[in-house]
Enzyme design. Structure first.
Site, short mmCIF file in Angstrom:
data_model
loop_
_atom_site.label_atom_id
_atom_site.label_comp_id
_atom_site.label_asym_id
_atom_site.label_seq_id
_atom_site.Cartn_x
_atom_site.Cartn_y
_atom_site.Cartn_z
N ARG A 52 50.13 27.50 -1.11
CA ARG A 52 48.90 27.47 -0.32
C ARG A 52 48.77 26.05 0.22
NH1 ARG A 52 45.56 31.48 -3.31
NH2 ARG A 52 43.71 30.23 -3.14
N ASN A 60 37.08 44.52 -11.90
CA ASN A 60 36.97 44.99 -10.52
C ASN A 60 38.07 45.98 -10.16
OD1 ASN A 60 38.84 42.96 -10.82
ND2 ASN A 60 38.74 42.38 -8.68
N ASP A 61 39.07 46.07 -11.00
CA ASP A 61 40.15 47.02 -10.71
C ASP A 61 39.93 48.36 -11.40
OD1 ASP A 61 41.50 44.91 -9.40
OD2 ASP A 61 42.11 44.17 -11.36
N GLU A 108 40.39 23.79 -5.10
CA GLU A 108 39.81 22.46 -5.09
C GLU A 108 40.02 21.79 -6.43
OE1 GLU A 108 35.77 22.80 -3.76
OE2 GLU A 108 36.43 22.40 -1.71
N ASP A 166 46.50 44.73 -7.88
CA ASP A 166 45.55 43.65 -7.71
C ASP A 166 46.37 42.38 -7.53
OD1 ASP A 166 43.17 42.25 -7.91
OD2 ASP A 166 43.54 41.85 -10.02
N LYS A 167 45.76 41.36 -7.01
CA LYS A 167 46.54 40.13 -6.83
C LYS A 167 46.29 39.14 -7.97
CE LYS A 167 45.38 36.78 -4.17
NZ LYS A 167 45.56 35.56 -4.96
N ASP A 170 40.26 38.67 -2.74
CA ASP A 170 40.50 37.31 -2.30
C ASP A 170 40.54 37.21 -0.79
OD1 ASP A 170 40.96 34.67 -2.74
OD2 ASP A 170 42.48 35.05 -4.28
N ARG A 199 39.68 41.06 0.71
CA ARG A 199 38.21 41.14 0.75
C ARG A 199 37.72 42.54 0.40
NH1 ARG A 199 35.94 37.22 -0.51
NH2 ARG A 199 36.65 35.25 0.32
#
EC number: 7.6.2.1
Lengths: 399, 1160
Positions: free
Chosen positions: B600, B817-818, B504, B409-410, B682, B787
Site C-alpha cells: 500500500r 461481520n462475515d 497511519e 473476507d479480506k 475495506d 465497502r
C-alpha cells in the site's frame, strides 16, 4: 445462531491460553500423528488396466471352457424320460379319471399309461412327479404351515398356529398336519410295470425312503410323543397317558381363554382333502405320521410354478442289469389329485443322476459361453492394450 | 421479533385512529423518567428485554417440534408410512424390520439435536447473565445483561463490550468522545470515535447522569449498522425542551468494544433481539448438502419406479385372479378395489428395501466419523494458535468437494490484519528500516541510487517530519496486555499508538524505527523526538481530514521557527497532479514498483505557506466549516484550493501482510476451477492492493470497475451494459482460441451493489440489472467487492446461489461481520482469527489459517465427495440388485408378494452383510494420493459423480446383475435336480442361492472399486463375506426355538453340498462382474479421465519415492543416499525411461537432484 457471538470476554480467555502456561493444553490439542488419523495407512493400490486384467480374462477363459464342456457332456449322458398323465385330451388313458373326479368318491379311479423306453437306464433311476401351473410358492400358501407342530410339539398339535388358517381347525378339532400345504398334498399313487418281451409284466420295486432330506426327516420333522409311541393314539387323543400329558401341557398355558372350549375336544382330525389320516400314511412306523417322506417332500415348497418332486427311487438291482432295460412299460396311476381346475399338468419323470444332478444342459452351455466371451475379450483387450497403452504413457509424460 | 410485530400492530392500529403521526419511531425515557407535563404525549411502547435467544426448542416443545421437523424430511416420512402400512395390513414382512431402524434413526437424531440445543441454551444463558452496570437512583448497580431494559442508563468500562445498542451520554474524556472498536461487527479493527451530544457531556458522575431528564425519539430498529436517526429532548427546569439531533455517531452498537476510554454513560435504546447486531444475523436454517438433495431426488425417482412396479404388479394380480377364478368376478366391486389397494400396499412394503433406512444411517455415520479426519489432520494444525481444524456441521463434508464460488473476507482472512512499514523513498532514495534486533533499533539502511544531491538533506528532514505530523494518530500512555505488539519499548514511558487507520499507525511506527518518534499532541502542539534526541514542537493549526473522494489528508502546522507548513499524504493518483516540483519520475517509478508487489503506497508532499497564504487558507476553511448548507461540498472546495502547488517529498510503502501462503492457496483455488470473490468492508484501494498481492488479480488482469465514482459519472445502466459488452466480446473472441489470453477482474462497491439489487424491486430500467451483473461476474475470474455491509455480503452470496446454474458456494471469514455470509453460503468456513471466535463458531468448519483451505477443499473435500458419491450410488446399486430379483420373482409366484429371501436375509442384508465394506470404503478410500491432489488442483474439477448418466449406469448395472442372478438361478432350477442323490430343492434354497450370489457380487463389486486397499479394507471385505457364510451356516444349522418357522433349516448346507450350486455361484458372480470390469478397462484404455490418468503410478510416484529417499538422507553423507537410490532405482535403469525423464525439463531437474542417474 448468534448466542455465541456476544461473549467476547470468554473469547479472550481462549486466546490467552497460548501463554507459557498453555503448553500442556497445546500438546493435548495437537492431533496424533498416527498413520490412520493422518490417512496414511500403507495401502495396496491396484488399478484395473487392460494389462492387469488380460491374464485374468485368459485364465477364466481357459478354466471355464473345459468345465463347461465337461458339464455339457455329463448332462447329455443323463437319460430322462417324461410322460404327462394329466388326462387333458380325450385320447389320454386318464381322461376319464380327470373328468369324473369328485372329492367324495370312495372308489379310486385308476388308469394305465403305456410308454416305451428307447434306452436302457443304468444305475439308480429316480422317479419324479411333476406339476405345472401349481403355485406352491404363493405367499399365503407358503406360510400356511406350523413347523412346530410338524416337529412333534404337543402343544402345537392341539393348538395349530394361526398361520394355518383357514386350515387350522375342522369341526372344532385341530387339524394335524394343519395348513394349506399339507391339505393339498399330492396323493396320486404311481406304479411301474415292465412289460417283458415274452408277455409278462413285472412290477418294478420303488424305494420309498431316501427321497427326503436326511435332516428334514430326522430333525425338522418329528412325530408327537417320540419315536416309539402309538401314532394313532397320539393323533386321536385316545391314549390315556398322552392325553393327560397333552392336557397338562395345555393347562400350563391355559391363560388363553378363547380356546378353553377346545379343551373338551380330544384328538385331532385329518386335513380336509386327505383320504387317510396322517398316522395311516405308511405301514412302516419309521415312515409314518409327520416323518413320512412323501409328506416331507411335499412340505418343501417348490420355487417355481412348474416343478418336480422326487417320488421314488428304483434301486440298482442285481437281477436286472441295467436297472430299466429298453422296452415297454406301463404306468399305473391311482388318480386322486385334481389339477384340471387350475389348468395344471401332472407328469411322471424317470431320470438318472450324475454327480451334477439331473439333466441340465444350461450350466454347461453357460460355462462354455462365458469362457469363450472372456477369451475373446482377452484378445480384444490385448489389441487395445497394445494400441492405447503407449499413447497413454506418452500423454502422461507430456503433461 | 414477535413482540416487535405486535408493537407495530398496536402502533399501526393507533395510527388508524388518527392519533399519532410517528409511524416508525420509538420514544425512550432516559432513566424511565416521565417527561414533565405539558410535553408531547407519547404512546407507551413495550420493548423486549435484553435476552438473546438462539435456541430452537424449549423443554416442553422439544418432542413434538423435533418429531415434526424430522418427519418433514421426505425419507423419514416415507419410512413412517411404510411402518404404519406394515402395522395395519397383512404384509410379507414384519413391521419390526422397518420400525426398529426408523426408531433408532429418529432417536439418535433427536438426542443429537437436543444436545446441540442444550449447548445453545447454555451459551444463551452465559450471555444473558453476564454482568452489566446500570445507574439506578444515582448509584451504579450491577445486574445481569438480560435484565436490561430500554431506557436504562448503563455504565461501560474500558474493554467491555456494549450489552445492547446505546446512545452515548457522556464519557470520562472531557470532550465527550469515546473510542470504540467494531471489529466483531464489521471487521474493522481500527478505533472509531463516537460523540456525545454536547448538552449531556457535562454529566460526569452517576448522580449527575441520573439527574438528567430527557427523552429520546428514534426510529424503530433496522439492520443497517451505519444508519441511525433520532433526536434527544432534554428538559431543563421550566424551559422549552432542548432538541438535539442524534446520528450514527452517537449510537454505540452491541458487540462493539470500548477502547481507550475509562468509562462511559449511555442509555439503552435497542435491546435483545432488536439490536442492530441481532438483526444482522440471519437465523441459521439447517443446511442440507447437495448430495442429500440429489439423493432425495433419486429417492423420489426410485419411489416412482417402485410405485410403477407396484401398480404393474397389482394390475397383474387382478388379471391373474380374474382369469383364474370366476368367483372373484362375483365379488362386489368395492371389495375388489380394497383388495387391489392392500395388494398395492403389500408390494410397497416388499419393495421398500430399495431405499433402506440403513442408507441414511450409513450416510450419517460416514459424515460423522469422516469429519474426524479433518480434525485429526496434522497439516491443518496451527502451532502458533495451538488449534487444529474444527468441524461444527458434519453434514456438509462432501460439499467441500464441489465448491464453485469462494467468497472470502479480506482483513484477517487473506491478510494477517497487521500493517507493517516496509520502506520509504525520498527523492528516489530508498530507506528500509530494519527489524528490531537484540533490543537495538538499527539505523536505517540507505540505498542511494542517485548521486547525492544538495537538497537531499532538507527533503529527508521534511519527509520524516511530514510523516510524523500528518496523521490522526493518538498516543495511549499506559500499557495493556494486548498492547505488547504496539508498545514503544525503548526507554520511553510505555505507550502505543492508536488510530482509525492502521496504516497511519504503521507509518508512525516506521518513522520511529527510522529515528523520528512522535510523542504526543499536547495543547495543540505536536511533539517529535528527532534523531538527535531533541524534542521538536509543532503547533497544529488545521487538519484537513481524509476522505475517500480526495484520497488524501493534510495538516497545516507551524514549526517552532514560525514557519507555516502544509504536509499532505495521499494516494499517488491524487498527489501527482498537484505536484509542481520534486523528483516525480523517480518516486513514481518506485511507487509503481511497490504497488505491483502489493504494497500500500502513499505519497508525501509539502507546501510552504507564507503568512498571507495561510490566512487565506484559514479563511476558506473557517467559512466552509461554519456553513450551514452544503457544508461538505464547500469544505471540499476549500481543501481543493489549499492543497495545490506541492513539492513532492517521497513515498511510503506499507504492507498488510498476507497470510502465509495466501497467494499460493488462491492460485490453487483458481486452478481448481473455483471463482474467488473477495468481499470486504475495506476501502477499494487497499482491497485492490491485497488482491494483487494475493494473485487474485494478476498483472494481465483487466480490471473492470463498477464503483460509485463511476456510476456518478455515467448512469448505472450505461456502465453495466458497457462492462457486459466488454466481457462478452472477450468471450466471443476467446471462443475461437483455446487459451484465455486475457482475464477480467471486477471491482464493485457496496453502494453500487445495493443500487443493482434495488433495481429489480423498482422494476425500472429496460434490463434486469441483476442478471447483467451476474453475467459480468460469471465471466470474471476474480471479483472484488469492497465497502460491503455484513448483510450485503450475504446478499451477494444469495445472489450467486440463486443464479441459474445453482453453484455451490463457500464463504470464508474471520469476523462477526462475515457471519451472515458464512450462514448464507452452502459451506461456511470460519477462521480462528484475531477478531474473536464469532465466525468460527457460526461456521460449518473452522480452520486456523486461510492456507488450510487448500487442503480442506482439494484433499478432504475431494475425498469426501468421491466417497459419499460412491456411497450413495453403491447403495442404490446394491439395493437394485437386492430388490429387482424379488420383483422378477413376483411373475413366478402368482404376484403374491412372496419374498424371495428369508426374513433374516431381508433384514440383515443392508444392516450387516453389505454395510461395513461400504462404510469403511467411504471412510478410507483414496482414489488418488493426497500428494497428487495437492499438486494438481485441476483434478478438483473432475468431480461430477452424481450426474444422471453415472446414476443411470449404476442402475443399469444393478438391473443387469439382478437379471443375471434371478434368471441364472431360474434356469438352473428349472425342472431339474441339483443334487447327486436326486432330492429336490425348494423355494428357500432358490432364494438363498440368489442371495449368496448377490452378497458376493455386491461385495466384490465394491472391491473392484476400491483403489486404496489398507488392512482395514481387506479385513472388512473378506470379513463380511466370511460373516455371511458363518451366519448362514449358523442360521440354518439349528432349530431356533424362538421362531415359529424353520424354513431355513439346513437349506444353506444342502445347497453347499451340491456341486452344481457351487459352479453356478461362481459362474453367476463372474458374469455379473464382467460388464463393470470391461467398462472400467475400456474407459481407461480408450478415453481416460483426468482422475484415471492421475491414478497411474508413473513418473510422479517414482519421483516422490526419490524425493522421500533424497529428503531422508540429505543430512547424511550423500554417498549413502546414492547407494540407497541405486538399490531403489535398479529397475528403472532402462535408457528409455531416462530419456523420457530428460525430455520433460521440470521433471528432469527434480530427478537429477534427488536421484542420480544410474550410470553416474
Amino acid at each position: 445462531m448468534m448466542a455465541s457471538s456476544y461473549n467476547a470476554k470468554d473469547e479472550d480467555g481462549h486466546i490467552t491460553v497460548t501463554g507459557p502456561g498453555g503448553g500442556a493444553v497445546l500438546r493435548s490439542k495437537k492431533p496424533e500423528n498416527t498413520a490412520f488419523k493422518q490417512q496414511r495407512l500403507p495401502a495396496w493400490q491396484p488399478i484395473l488396466t487392460a494389462g492387469t486384467v488380460l491374464p485374468a480374462f485368459f485364465i477364466i477363459g481357459l478354466l471355464f471352457i473345459p468345465i463347461g464342456i465337461g458339464l455339457f457332456v455329463t448332462s447329455n449322458n443323463i437319460k430322462e424320460f417324461e410322460i404327462d398323465y394329466t388326462g387333458a385330451d380325450t385320447s389320454s388313458p386318464c381322461f376319464n379319471c380327470s373328468q369324473n373326479f369328485s372329492w367324495n368318491s370312495t372308489s379310486p379311479c385308476t388308469c394305465t399309461v403305456p410308454f416305451y423306453l428307447e434306452q436302457p437306464y443304468e444305475s439308480n433311476v429316480y422317479v419324479y412327479y411333476g406339476l405345472s401351473n401349481f403355485y406352491q410358492n404363493h405367499r399365503r400358501y407358503v406360510k400356511s404351515r406350523d413347523d412346530s407342530q410338524l416337529n412333534g410339539n404337543l402343544k402345537s398339535l392341539r393348538e395349530p398356529s394361526k398361520e394355518c388358517e383357514p386350515y387350522a381347525y375342522h369341526n372344532n378339532k385341530p387339524i394335524a398336519p394343519c395348513g394349506a400345504i399339507a391339505n393339498s398334498m399330492f396323493n396320486d399313487t404311481l406304479e411301474l410295470f415292465y412289460n417283458d418281451p415274452n408277455g409278462t409284466s413285472v412290477k418294478i420295486l420303488l424305494g420309498t425312503t431316501g427321497i427326503a432330506w436326511w435332516t428334514d426327516k430326522h430333525v425338522k420333522f418329528g412325530n408327537p410323543g417320540g419315536v416309539d409311541s402309538n401314532l394313532s393314539a397320539v393323533f386321536q387323543g385316545a391314549g390315556g397317558c398322552w392325553s393327560l400329558a397333552l392336557s397338562n401341557a395345555y393347562k400350563r398355558d391355559s391363560t388363553r381363554s378363547s380356546s378353553s372350549d377346545r379343551l373338551s375336544v380330544s384328538g385331532t382330525t385329518k386335513p380336509l382333502n386327505w383320504r387317510r389320516p396322517v398316522y395311516e400314511l405308511d405301514s412302516d412306523q419309521s415312515n409314518n405320521g409327520f416323518v413320512n417322506e412323501d409328506f416331507i417332500v411335499w412340505m418343501r415348497t417348490a420355487a417355481l410354478p412348474t416343478f418336480r418332486k422326487l417320488y421314488r427311487i428304483i434301486g440298482k438291482s442285481s437281477q436286472m442289469v441295467p436297472t430299466l432295460p429298453r422296452g415297454n412299460y406301463t404306468l399305473e396311476v391311482v388318480y386322486n389329485y385334481p389339477v384340471r381346475s387350475f389348468e395344471g399338468r401332472k407328469r411322471m419323470i424317470l431320470s438318472t443322476i450324475s454327480w451334477m444332478g439331473g439333466k441340465n444342459p444350461f450350466l454347461g452351455i453357460a460355462y462354455i459361453t462365458v469362457g469363450s466371451v472372456c477369451f475373446f475379450l482377452g484378445v480384444v483387450l490385448l489389441v487395445i492394450h497394445h494400441k492405447c497403452g503407449n499413447r497413454n504413457n506418452g500423454a502422461e509424460i507430456s503433461n | 421479533v414477535e413482540q416487535r410485530d405486535l408493537t407495530r400492530f398496536f402502533l399501526s392500529s393507533c395510527i388508524c385512529m388518527g392519533e399519532e403521526i410517528w409511524l416508525d419511531s420509538r420514544t425512550v425515557y432516559i432513566g424511565h423518567k416521565e417527561p414533565p407535563p405539558g410535553a408531547e404525549a407519547y404512546i407507551p411502547q413495550r420493548y423486549p428485554d435484553n435476552r438473546i435467544v438462539s435456541s430452537k426448542y424449549t423443554s416442553w416443545n422439544f418432542i413434538p417440534k423435533n418429531l415434526f421437523e424430522q418427519f418433514r424430511r421426505i425419507a423419514n416420512f416415507y419410512f413412517l408410512a411404510i411402518f404404519l402400512v406394515q402395522l395395519i395390513i397383512d404384509t410379507p414382512t414384519s413391521p419390526v424390520t422397518s420400525g426398529l431402524p426408523l426408531f433408532f434413526v429418529i432417536t439418535v437424531t433427536a438426542i443429537k439435536q437436543g444436545y446441540e440445543d442444550w449447548l445453545r441454551h447454555k451459551a444463551d444463558c452465559s450471555i444473558n447473565e453476564c454482568p452489566v452496570d446500570v445507574v439506578q437512583q444515582g448509584k451504579v448497580v450491577r445486574t445481569q445483561s438480560h435484565k436490561l431494559r430500554v431506557g436504562d442508563i448503563v455504565m461501560v468500562r474500558e474493554d467491555e463490550t456494549f450489552p445492547c445498542d446505546l446512545i452515548l451520554l457522556s464519557s470520562s474524556r472531557h470532550d465527550g468522545t469515546c473510542y470504540v472498536t467494531t471489529a466483531s461487527l464489521d471487521g474493522e479493527s481500527s478505533h472509531k470515535t463516537y460523540y456525545a451530544v454536547q448538552d449531556t457531556v457535562a454529566f460526569r458522575t452517576e448522580r449527575e447522569v441520573d439527574s438528567l431528564h430527557a427523552t429520546i425519539e428514534c426510529e424503530q430498529p433496522q439492520p443497517d449498522l451505519y444508519k441511525f436517526v433520532g433526536r434527544i429532548n432534554i428538559y431543563k427546569d421550566r424551559e422549552e425542551p432542548l432538541a438535539r439531533p442524534l446520528g450514527a455517531e452517537n449510537l454505540l452498537l452491541r458487540g462493539a468494544t470500548l477502547k481507550n476510554t475509562q468509562h462511559i454513560y449511555a442509555v439503552a435504546v435497542y435491546t435483545g433481539m432488536e439490536t442492530k447486531m441481532a438483526l444482522n444475523y440471519q437465523s441459521k436454517s439447517q443446511k442440507r448438502s447437495a448430495v442429500e438433495k440429489t439423493s432425495g431426488q433419486r429417492h423420489v425417482v426410485s419411489s416412482f419406479n417402485l410405485r410403477l412396479k407396484d401398480t404393474v404388479l397389482t394390475a397383474s394380480v387382478k388379471n391373474h385372479l380374474l382369469s383364474n377364478s370366476t368367483s372373484l368376478v362375483c365379488l362386489p366391486f368395492l371389495l375388489q378395489v380394497i383388495r387391489a389397494f392392500t395388494d398395492f400396499l403389500a408390494f410397497m412394503v416388499l419393495f421398500n428395501y430399495i431405499i433402506p433406512v440403513s442408507m441414511y444411517v450409513t450416510v450419517e455415520m460416514q459424515k460423522f466419523l469422516g469429519s474426524y479426519f479433518i480434525t485429526w489432520d496434522e497439516e491443518m494444525f496451527d502451532e502458533e494458535l495451538g488449534e487444529g481444524a474444527l468441524v461444527n456441521t458434519s453434514d456438509l463434508n462432501e460439499e467441500l468437494g464441489q465448491v464453485e464460488y469462494v467468497f472470502t473476507d479480506k482483513t484477517g482472512t487473506l491478510t494477517e490484519n497487521n500493517m507493517e512499514f516496509i520502506e520509504c523513498c525520498v527523492d528516489g532514495n530508498v530507506y528500509i528500516p530494519h527489524a528490531i534486533c537484540n533490543g537495538q533499533i538499527l539505523t536505517c539502511h540507505c540505498i542511494c541510487k542517485m548521486k547525492v544531491c544538495l537538497c537531499r538533506q532538507e527533503h529527508e528532514d521534511l519527509f520524516f517530519r511530514a510523516l510524523c505530523l500528518c496523521h490522526t494518530v493518538q498516543v495511549k500512555e499506559e500499557e495493556t496486555v494486548d498492547g505488547i505488539k504496539r508498545g514503544i519499548h525503548q526507554g520511553r514511558p510505555t505507550s502505543f499508538y492508536i488510530s482509525s487507520s492502521p496504516d497511519e499507525v504503521a507509518l508512525v511506527e516506521g518513522m520511529k524505527r527510522l529515528g523520528y518518534t512522535y510523542l504526543r499532541l499536547k495543547d495543540n502542539y505536536m511533539e517529535i523526538l528527532n534523531k538527535d534526541d531533541e524534542i521538536e514542537r509543532f503547533e497544529l493549526l488545521h487538519v484537513l481530514n481524509f476522505d475517500s473522494v480526495r484520497r488524501r489528508m493534510s495538516v497545516i502546522v507551524r514549526s517552532s521557527s514560525g514557519e507555516c507548513l502544509l504536509f499532505c499524504k495521499g494516494a499517488d493518483s491524487s498527489i501527482f497532479p498537484r505536484v509542481v516540483s520534486g523528483k516525480v519520475e523517480q518516486v513514481k517509478a518506485r511507487v509503481e514498483q511497490n504497488a505491483v508487489e502489493g504494497l500500500r503506497t502513499l505519497c508525501v508532499a509539502y507546501r510552504r505557506l507564507s503568512e498571507s497564504e495561510y490566512k487565506e487558507a484559514r479563511r476558506h476553511l473557517n467559512e466552509a466549516q461554519l456553513a450551514l448548507q452544503d457544508r461538505e461540498q464547500r469544505l471540499a472546495q476549500a481543501y481543493d484550493t489549499i492543497e495545490k502547488d506541492f513539492v513532492l517529498l517521497g513515498a511510503t510503502a506499507v504492507e498488510d501482510r498476507l497470510q502465509e501462503k495466501a497467494a499460493d492457496t488462491i492460485e490453487s483455488l483458481h486452478k481448481a476451477g473455483m471463482k474467488v470473490w473477495v468481499l470486504t468492508g475495506d476501502k477499494m484501494e487497499t482491497a485492490a492492493a491485497t488482491c494483487y498481492a494475493s494473485k487474485l488479480f494478476r498483472r494481465s488482469t483487466q480490471i473492470l470497475e463498477l464503483t460509485k465514482k463511476r456510476t456518478e459519472e455515467q448512469s448505472l445502466h450505461d456502465v453495466l451494459f458497457e462492462l457486459s459488452r466488454t466481457v462478452l466480446r472477450q468471450r466471443s473472441i476467446s471462443g475461437y482460441e483455446i487459451i484465455h489470453c486475457l482475464d477480467f477482474g471486477l471491482i464493485i462497491d457496496g453502494a453500487t451493489l445495493s443500487a443493482i439489487l434495488k433495481s429489480k424491486q423498482e422494476g425500472a430500467g429496460p434490463g434486469n440489472y441483476r442478471e447483467i451483473f451476474l453475467e459480468i461476474g460469471r465471466n470474471c475470474s476474480a471479483v472484488l467487492c469492497c465497502r460491503m455491509a455484513p448483510l450485503q455480503k450475504a446478499q451477494i452470496v444469495k445472489l450467486i446461489k440463486a443464479s441459474k446454474e445453482h453453484p455451490i458456494t463457500l464463504a470464508i471469514g474471520d469476523g462477526a461481520n462475515d457471519v451472515s455470509m458464512i450462514l448464507e453460503a452452502h459451506v461456511g468456513i470460519g477462521i480462528m482469527g484475531k477478531e474473536g471466535r464469532q465466525a468460527a463458531r457460526n461456521s460449518d468448519y473452522a480452520i486456523p489459517k486461510f492456507k488450510h483451505l487448500k487442503k480442506m477443499l482439494l484433499v478432504h473435500g475431494h475425498y469426501y465427495y468421491i466417497r459419499i458419491a460412491e456411497l450413495v450410488q453403491y447403495f442404490f446399486y446394491k439395493n437394485v440388485c437386492f430388490i429387482f430379483p424379488q420383483f422378477l420373482y413376483q411373475f413366478f409366484c402368482g404376484f403374491s408378494q412372496q419374498p424371495l429371501y428369508d426374513t433374516a436375509y431381508l433384514t440383515l442384508y443392508n444392516i450387516s452383510f453389505t454395510s461395513l465394506p461400504i462404510l469403511l470404503y467411504s471412510l478410507v478410500e483414496q482414489h488418488i494420493t493426497t500428494e497428487r491432489l495437492k499438486r494438481d488442483p485441476s483434478l478438483y474439477k473432475s468431480n461430477s459423480l452424481l450426474r444422471w448418466p453415472v446414476f443411470i449406469y449404476w442402475t443399469c448395472l444393478g438391473v443387469f446383475d439382478a437379471v443375471v442372478f434371478f434368471f441364472g438361478a431360474y434356469f438352473l432350477f428349472d425342472n431339474t435336480t441339483f443334487t447327486s442323490n436326486g432330492q429336490m430343492f425348494g423355494n428357500w434354497t432358490f432364494g438363498t442361492l440368489v442371495f449368496t450370489v448377490l452378497v458376493f457380487t455386491v461385495t466384490l463389486k465394491l472391491a473392484l472399486d476400491t483403489h486404496h486397499w489398507t488392512w482395514i479394507n481387506h479385513f472388512v471385505i473378506w470379513g463380511s463375506l466370511l460373516f455371511y457364510v458363518i451366519f448362514s451356516l449358523l442360521w440354518g444349522g439349528i432349530i431356533w426355538p424362538f421362531l415359529n418357522y424353520q424354513r431355513m433349516y439346513y437349506v444353506f448346507m444342502q445347497m453347499l453340498s451340491s456341486g452344481p450350486a457351487w459352479l453356478s455361484i461362481i459362474l453367476l458372480i463372474t458374469v455379473s462382474l464382467l460388464p463393470d470390469v470391461i467398462k472400467k478397462v475400456l474407459c481407461r484404455a480408450v478415453c481416460p479421465t483426468a482422475t484415471e490418468r492421475a491414478q497411474v503410478p508413473s513418473l510422479h510416484q517414482f519421483q516422490l519415492s526419490c524425493y522421500q529417499v533424497g529428503g531422508l538422507f540429505s543430512s547424511f553423507d550423500s554417498c549413502f543416499a546414492k547407494i540407497v537410490n541405486q538399490l531403489l532405482l535398479s529397475h528403472f535403469k532402462s535408457r528409455a525411461f531416462w530419456q523420457k525423464v530428460e525430455s520433460t525439463p521440470m521433471l528432469a531437474d527434480i530427478s537429477y537432484f534427488y536421484c542420480r542417474k544410474p550410470n553416474e
